[in-house]
Write a protein that holds these residues in place. Structure first.
Motif, PDB file in Angstrom:
ATOM      1  N   ASN A   1     -28.984 -23.493 -59.885  1.00 15.19           N
ATOM      2  CA  ASN A   1     -29.185 -22.457 -60.968  1.00 15.19           C
ATOM      3  C   ASN A   1     -29.179 -22.729 -62.189  1.00 15.19           C
ATOM      4  O   ASN A   1     -29.978 -22.404 -63.202  1.00 15.19           O
ATOM      5  CB  ASN A   1     -28.195 -21.329 -60.523  1.00 15.19           C
TER       6      ASN A   1
ATOM      7  N   GLY B   1     -29.442 -14.783 -58.149  1.00 21.31           N
ATOM      8  CA  GLY B   1     -29.264 -15.967 -59.044  1.00 21.31           C
ATOM      9  C   GLY B   1     -29.514 -15.639 -60.567  1.00 21.31           C
ATOM     10  O   GLY B   1     -28.987 -14.733 -60.983  1.00 21.31           O
ATOM     11  N   ASN B   2     -30.443 -16.411 -61.471  1.00 16.34           N
ATOM     12  CA  ASN B   2     -30.627 -16.154 -62.551  1.00 16.34           C
ATOM     13  C   ASN B   2     -31.672 -15.170 -63.108  1.00 16.34           C
ATOM     14  O   ASN B   2     -31.761 -14.537 -64.121  1.00 16.34           O
ATOM     15  CB  ASN B   2     -31.225 -17.615 -63.224  1.00 16.34           C
ATOM     16  N   CYS B   3     -31.956 -14.429 -61.887  1.00 17.39           N
ATOM     17  CA  CYS B   3     -32.975 -13.295 -62.108  1.00 17.39           C
ATOM     18  C   CYS B   3     -34.049 -13.667 -62.947  1.00 17.39           C
ATOM     19  O   CYS B   3     -34.933 -12.773 -63.476  1.00 17.39           O
ATOM     20  CB  CYS B   3     -32.251 -12.027 -62.822  1.00 17.39           C
TER      21      CYS B   3
ATOM     22  N   ASP C   1     -36.750 -14.092 -61.559  1.00 18.90           N
ATOM     23  CA  ASP C   1     -38.058 -13.800 -60.831  1.00 18.90           C
ATOM     24  C   ASP C   1     -38.038 -12.499 -60.774  1.00 18.90           C
ATOM     25  O   ASP C   1     -38.593 -11.573 -59.978  1.00 18.90           O
ATOM     26  CB  ASP C   1     -38.045 -14.607 -59.461  1.00 18.90           C
TER      27      ASP C   1
ATOM     28  N   LEU D   1     -24.122 -15.895 -54.412  1.00 18.50           N
ATOM     29  CA  LEU D   1     -22.772 -16.651 -54.589  1.00 18.50           C
ATOM     30  C   LEU D   1     -22.270 -16.969 -56.200  1.00 18.50           C
ATOM     31  O   LEU D   1     -21.179 -16.988 -56.403  1.00 18.50           O
ATOM     32  CB  LEU D   1     -23.109 -18.115 -54.235  1.00 18.50           C
TER      33      LEU D   1
ATOM     34  N   ILE E   1     -20.585 -13.685 -53.124  1.00 13.75           N
ATOM     35  CA  ILE E   1     -20.757 -13.438 -51.784  1.00 13.75           C
ATOM     36  C   ILE E   1     -21.910 -14.345 -50.873  1.00 13.75           C
ATOM     37  O   ILE E   1     -22.757 -14.507 -51.524  1.00 13.75           O
ATOM     38  CB  ILE E   1     -21.571 -11.687 -51.631  1.00 13.75           C
TER      39      ILE E   1
ATOM     40  N   CYS F   1     -36.503 -15.993 -52.308  1.00 11.10           N
ATOM     41  CA  CYS F   1     -36.523 -17.720 -52.114  1.00 11.10           C
ATOM     42  C   CYS F   1     -34.829 -18.088 -52.055  1.00 11.10           C
ATOM     43  O   CYS F   1     -34.756 -19.016 -52.328  1.00 11.10           O
ATOM     44  CB  CYS F   1     -37.006 -17.989 -53.601  1.00 11.10           C
TER      45      CYS F   1
ATOM     46  N   GLN G   1     -32.931 -21.825 -49.103  1.00 10.50           N
ATOM     47  CA  GLN G   1     -32.012 -22.379 -49.662  1.00 10.50           C
ATOM     48  C   GLN G   1     -30.775 -22.252 -48.592  1.00 10.50           C
ATOM     49  O   GLN G   1     -30.133 -23.280 -48.540  1.00 10.50           O
ATOM     50  CB  GLN G   1     -31.063 -21.649 -50.912  1.00 10.50           C
ATOM     51  N   LEU G   2     -30.909 -21.203 -47.747  1.00  9.05           N
ATOM     52  CA  LEU G   2     -29.891 -21.199 -46.429  1.00  9.05           C
ATOM     53  C   LEU G   2     -30.017 -22.267 -45.610  1.00  9.05           C
ATOM     54  O   LEU G   2     -29.063 -23.040 -45.107  1.00  9.05           O
ATOM     55  CB  LEU G   2     -29.979 -19.944 -46.077  1.00  9.05           C
TER      56      LEU G   2
ATOM     57  N   TRP H   1     -45.585 -20.588 -57.653  1.00 12.59           N
ATOM     58  CA  TRP H   1     -44.374 -20.504 -58.571  1.00 12.59           C
ATOM     59  C   TRP H   1     -44.163 -21.771 -59.302  1.00 12.59           C
ATOM     60  O   TRP H   1     -43.910 -22.868 -58.797  1.00 12.59           O
ATOM     61  CB  TRP H   1     -42.966 -20.475 -57.362  1.00 12.59           C
TER      62      TRP H   1
HETATM   63  C1  SAM Z   1     -34.007 -20.384 -55.383  1.00 10.69           C
HETATM   64  S1  SAM Z   1     -32.711 -19.228 -55.897  1.00 10.69           S
HETATM   65  C2  SAM Z   1     -33.486 -17.944 -56.021  1.00 10.69           C
HETATM   66  C3  SAM Z   1     -34.164 -17.751 -57.495  1.00 10.69           C
HETATM   67  C4  SAM Z   1     -33.530 -16.720 -58.532  1.00 10.69           C
HETATM   68  N1  SAM Z   1     -33.774 -15.453 -57.914  1.00 10.69           N
HETATM   69  C5  SAM Z   1     -33.900 -16.882 -59.737  1.00 10.69           C
HETATM   70  O1  SAM Z   1     -34.777 -16.431 -60.350  1.00 10.69           O
HETATM   71  O2  SAM Z   1     -33.251 -17.820 -60.415  1.00 10.69           O
HETATM   72  C6  SAM Z   1     -31.583 -19.082 -54.569  1.00 10.69           C
HETATM   73  C7  SAM Z   1     -30.419 -18.215 -54.863  1.00 10.69           C
HETATM   74  O3  SAM Z   1     -29.721 -18.114 -53.500  1.00 10.69           O
HETATM   75  C8  SAM Z   1     -28.335 -18.047 -53.849  1.00 10.69           C
HETATM   76  N2  SAM Z   1     -27.670 -18.564 -52.738  1.00 10.69           N
HETATM   77  C9  SAM Z   1     -27.801 -19.682 -51.950  1.00 10.69           C
HETATM   78  N3  SAM Z   1     -27.063 -19.768 -50.889  1.00 10.69           N
HETATM   79  C10 SAM Z   1     -26.324 -18.659 -50.822  1.00 10.69           C
HETATM   80  C11 SAM Z   1     -25.500 -17.855 -49.829  1.00 10.69           C
HETATM   81  N4  SAM Z   1     -25.301 -18.500 -48.818  1.00 10.69           N
HETATM   82  N5  SAM Z   1     -25.063 -16.607 -50.146  1.00 10.69           N
HETATM   83  C12 SAM Z   1     -25.456 -16.081 -51.270  1.00 10.69           C
HETATM   84  N6  SAM Z   1     -26.323 -16.581 -52.370  1.00 10.69           N
HETATM   85  C13 SAM Z   1     -26.824 -17.859 -51.951  1.00 10.69           C
HETATM   86  C14 SAM Z   1     -28.253 -19.343 -54.942  1.00 10.69           C
HETATM   87  O4  SAM Z   1     -27.099 -19.335 -55.825  1.00 10.69           O
HETATM   88  C15 SAM Z   1     -29.424 -18.698 -55.881  1.00 10.69           C
HETATM   89  O5  SAM Z   1     -29.211 -18.112 -56.946  1.00 10.69           O
END
Ligand code: SAM
Length: 276
Positions: A12, A48-50, A52, A70, A96, A144, A148-149, A259
């Protein structure tokens, strides 16, 4: 701190200044989410950083917006950057874990034997967050986050683990079922996911949007996409899984679109669905 959480926070931080680069992606995501009503409640998983999300536009359609991640610092800074920190209608749900499994997963390795119980937990544990969120909501989006999961599984047990495919399928199913659990009857879910990046397909940035669908079909045929996010497999899962298929009234694939992440480009798709 848990190494998987550390990795997400670092990821992030690497993109927190990417507001301008994200513009096309942000317009696509925002336009998918901007339909609400006078009393609509929107929940975004992985906000996340919002970068998007055009929160100013979304607040006009949804009087309540709940952002879940998280990474609490990313959420707080993302909302502040859009001058909405004191906006009483945006609620931040920080720290969370939407897998409900991040601690055990962070201890997994390529040699960890995984039992049926571990796999079942990947499907069921995402619901642990339900008590921490004021659902159900009218619109629930995952932005998105799924890739990541799944990446946390790639980075821990690795692709050669005998149960790798089973585990990523379980993580994906658990995530889709969570989206439905968080929705009101008649509400809309929007799964947005990156499918492939310019790291494995360098010409991606120069593919015109109108050709992206065709290029993506070819890349998927060649196996050049992120694990677990084949758009056709996701759409099929909504029809095949007994829990999902019983609860989904309609389903619409959207995209793909570009993206621009800065250092790399992604091709992104969405699946929009309505809960019965
Ligand atoms: C690729 S980023 C999404 C892009 C974000 N919406 C942005 O504009 O920056 C994926 C987001 O998922 C969150 N994330 C990853 N694993 C997670 C989990 N197990 N539980 C909650 N959030 C999670 C990360 O912290 C991250 O902010």
């Amino acid at each position: 701190m848990n190494s998987l959480i550390q990795r997400q926070i670092a990821f992030n931080r690497s993109s927190n200044n990417a507001w301008d680069a994200f513009s096309e992606h942000r317009n696509q995501v925002t336009s998918l989410l901007k339909y609400g009503s006078d009393s609509s409640r929107l929940c975004i998983l992985g906000a996340g950083n919002c970068n998007d999300l055009d929160l100013t536009t979304l607040i006009h359609s949804h009087p309540e917006i709940h952002l879940v991640d998280l990474d609490g610092d990313a959420l707080a800074q993302g909302v502040a950057k859009q001058n909405l920190a004191d906006q009483g209608h945006i609620y931040l749900h920080s720290g969370i874990d939407l897998t409900g499994m991040i601690d055990p997963i962070s201890h997994w390795s390529p040699n960890t034997p995984l039992s049926k119980t571990d796999i079942a937990a990947c499907i069921d544990a995402p619901t642990h967050c339900l008590g921490q969120l004021p659902g159900p909501f009218d619109v629930v989006a995952s932005t998105c986050l799924l890739s990541q999961l799944i990446k946390s599984i790639v980075d821990t047990i690795g692709e050669d683990h005998p149960q790798f495919v089973e585990v990523i399928q379980a993580i994906r199913l658990g995530h889709l079922r969570l989206l439905l659990k968080l929705l009101n009857s008649g509400g809309w879910g929007v799964l947005v996911t990156d499918v492939v990046s310019s790291d494995s397909y360098p010409p991606l940035a120069s593919v015109p949007t109108q050709n992206l669908s065709q290029v993506l079909v070819q890349l998927i045929r060649q196996g050049n996409f992120f694990h677990g996010v084949n758009p056709a497999a996701i759409v099929n899962l909504f029809g095949q899984d007994p829990v999902l298929s019983q609860q989904v009234a309609s389903l619409e694939p959207v995209g793909p679109w570009h993206w621009n992440f800065g250092p790399r480009h992604y091709a992104v798709i969405a699946v929009k669905f309505q809960k019965r």
